[in-house]
Enzyme design. Sequence first.
Site, PDB file in Angstrom:
ATOM      1  CE1 TYR A   3      57.381  43.016-153.043  1.00 44.10           C
ATOM      2  CE2 TYR A   3      58.621  44.075-151.277  1.00 44.10           C
ATOM      3  CZ  TYR A   3      57.794  43.048-151.730  1.00 44.10           C
ATOM      4  OH  TYR A   3      57.395  42.068-150.861  1.00 44.10           O
TER       5      TYR A   3
ATOM      6  CD  GLU B 239      50.249  47.282-152.559  1.00 43.17           C
ATOM      7  OE1 GLU B 239      50.915  46.322-152.138  1.00 43.17           O
ATOM      8  OE2 GLU B 239      49.797  48.167-151.818  1.00 43.17           O
TER       9      GLU B 239
ATOM     10  CG  ASN C 214      47.044  48.882-148.557  1.00 42.93           C
ATOM     11  OD1 ASN C 214      46.842  48.674-149.752  1.00 42.93           O
ATOM     12  ND2 ASN C 214      48.007  48.275-147.884  1.00 42.93           N
ATOM     13  CD  GLU C 215      47.897  44.594-148.354  1.00 43.50           C
ATOM     14  OE1 GLU C 215      48.570  44.444-147.328  1.00 43.50           O
ATOM     15  OE2 GLU C 215      48.307  44.286-149.475  1.00 43.50           O
TER      16      GLU C 215
ATOM     17  CG  HIS D  93      49.406  51.828-147.671  1.00 43.84           C
ATOM     18  ND1 HIS D  93      49.219  51.511-149.001  1.00 43.84           N
ATOM     19  CD2 HIS D  93      50.213  50.848-147.189  1.00 43.84           C
ATOM     20  CE1 HIS D  93      49.888  50.417-149.299  1.00 43.84           C
ATOM     21  NE2 HIS D  93      50.511  49.994-148.211  1.00 43.84           N
TER      22      HIS D  93
END
Length: 466
Positions: free
Chosen positions: A431, A369, A159-160, A115
């Site tokens: 968040y 997420e 991740n992404e 990540h």
Amino acid sequence: MSAFLWGSATAAYQCEGAWNEDSKGQSNWDVFCHSEKNNINPTTGDIASDHYHRFEEDLDLMAAGGQNAYRFSIAWTRIIPNGTGVVNPEGIAHYNAVIDACLARDIEPVVTLYHYDLPESLFIAGGWENRQTSDAFCAYAKVCFNAFGDRVRTWFTVNEPNYDTLCCYGIGNYPPNVKDLSRRWRAMYHMLLASAKAVAAFHEGAYQGMIGLVSDSYAIEAHSDTPDYQEAKRLADLFYNRSVNDAAVLGQLPTELIDKLHSEGQILDYLLPGDQEILAAGKVDMLGINAYDRMLVKPCTTSQTSLSTNNTGTADSSNETNIAGWFSVDEDPTTQKNAWGMELYPKSIYTLLHQLNDHYPNLVFMITENGMGYRDQLVDGQIHDTYRVDFLKGFVNWTLKAREEGCDVRSYFVWSTMDLYSWINGYAKRYGLVYVDYNDNCRRIPKDSYYWYKDTIAAWNQKEGR
Ligand code: BGP
């Protein structure tokens, strides 16, 4: 995996702190945040939410809030401090403790292997632009499968790949702070290759459970349906979604992408013979989706690519995306945005799930997420974040509607478990379901959204007879 997973998510660099404890190596984010290049919101993850020392307390709160899953990432630098070679037993011991603490509370550990935080030694050697990083990643993944595979049943590789490489090599706000999309495609390709190698190793090792990749996928929409807008939508889908998802799910890069990059004169010398077999052997069991907003696009009318993002949450900074020869990102003046310009548009998850389900029939989805950044205020010891409750409620309802209509969604994770470091944006952009009082020894205070989530999960369990 049978029950629907209702959880929340974090990532190692953003919450752990303990950046130099227990023989951890340095990551590119440690080095970047300690350097003068970190000049937008100059702060670090040195302490962050102090989760490294407080994971038991955080897991207690999750369990009390009815959550049955925790998505967290492993810091590669804790497991293999130099990126390759010697394994650090203290790192293994730490994540053993986290996993065991999850299981002791009936919380399913959901592990992301990468990540954003890359060992500095690999970063110096070219990072994801260097193909060898994909082999180093696979070796690291195998160490994790062997150490934790007896208890972890849900894994994510990377991740992404889209958003991470776009920030690293397009917007240029993440290390190595480059603005050159041709380098971005190279880095992203190696990430996809790395993921495929790890997925194949997982399957070959016959570990129990499922493995996937986390994709920041977007519902692609436009104000108009004329042929030039349709073409902008097609290109945006290729740029953001299919470049990653086709590789992960179908095991092949879209031919349209290769043709498009060739037509731009890019040298794709990183596509080597045998790679197609690697991608084909590393198809994911499920796709993780990080859902925040949609992409509203229009034809690009500029000859220069320009990308910027609002990292300050003030009018001094703006979001702009013009990808020359591809598309531009449009705006809808009628929808609400947060201070950082993120559109608050929960229906996007419904549109996205259907778009993905049409493109990849029978695929298993996990919402890994979903969250909303806000400058939450602590008032009389409480945080009344109704704006976040409204936003999350919308996403949950639209997700469940898509599920009822046949999209095989198995989880929903709120970003984030508690307040943590927001990449480049610092700590003001919060968040969490739980507030972290950075001025008071990282004290935890559940927000209204935490209690709303608890009630939502309880109502679901009652309906499902659990
Ligand atoms: C996702 C990342 C998370 C998290 C989130 C919020 O893209 O996977 O790590 O940070 O976005 O983004 P930000 O912190 O930039 O507001």
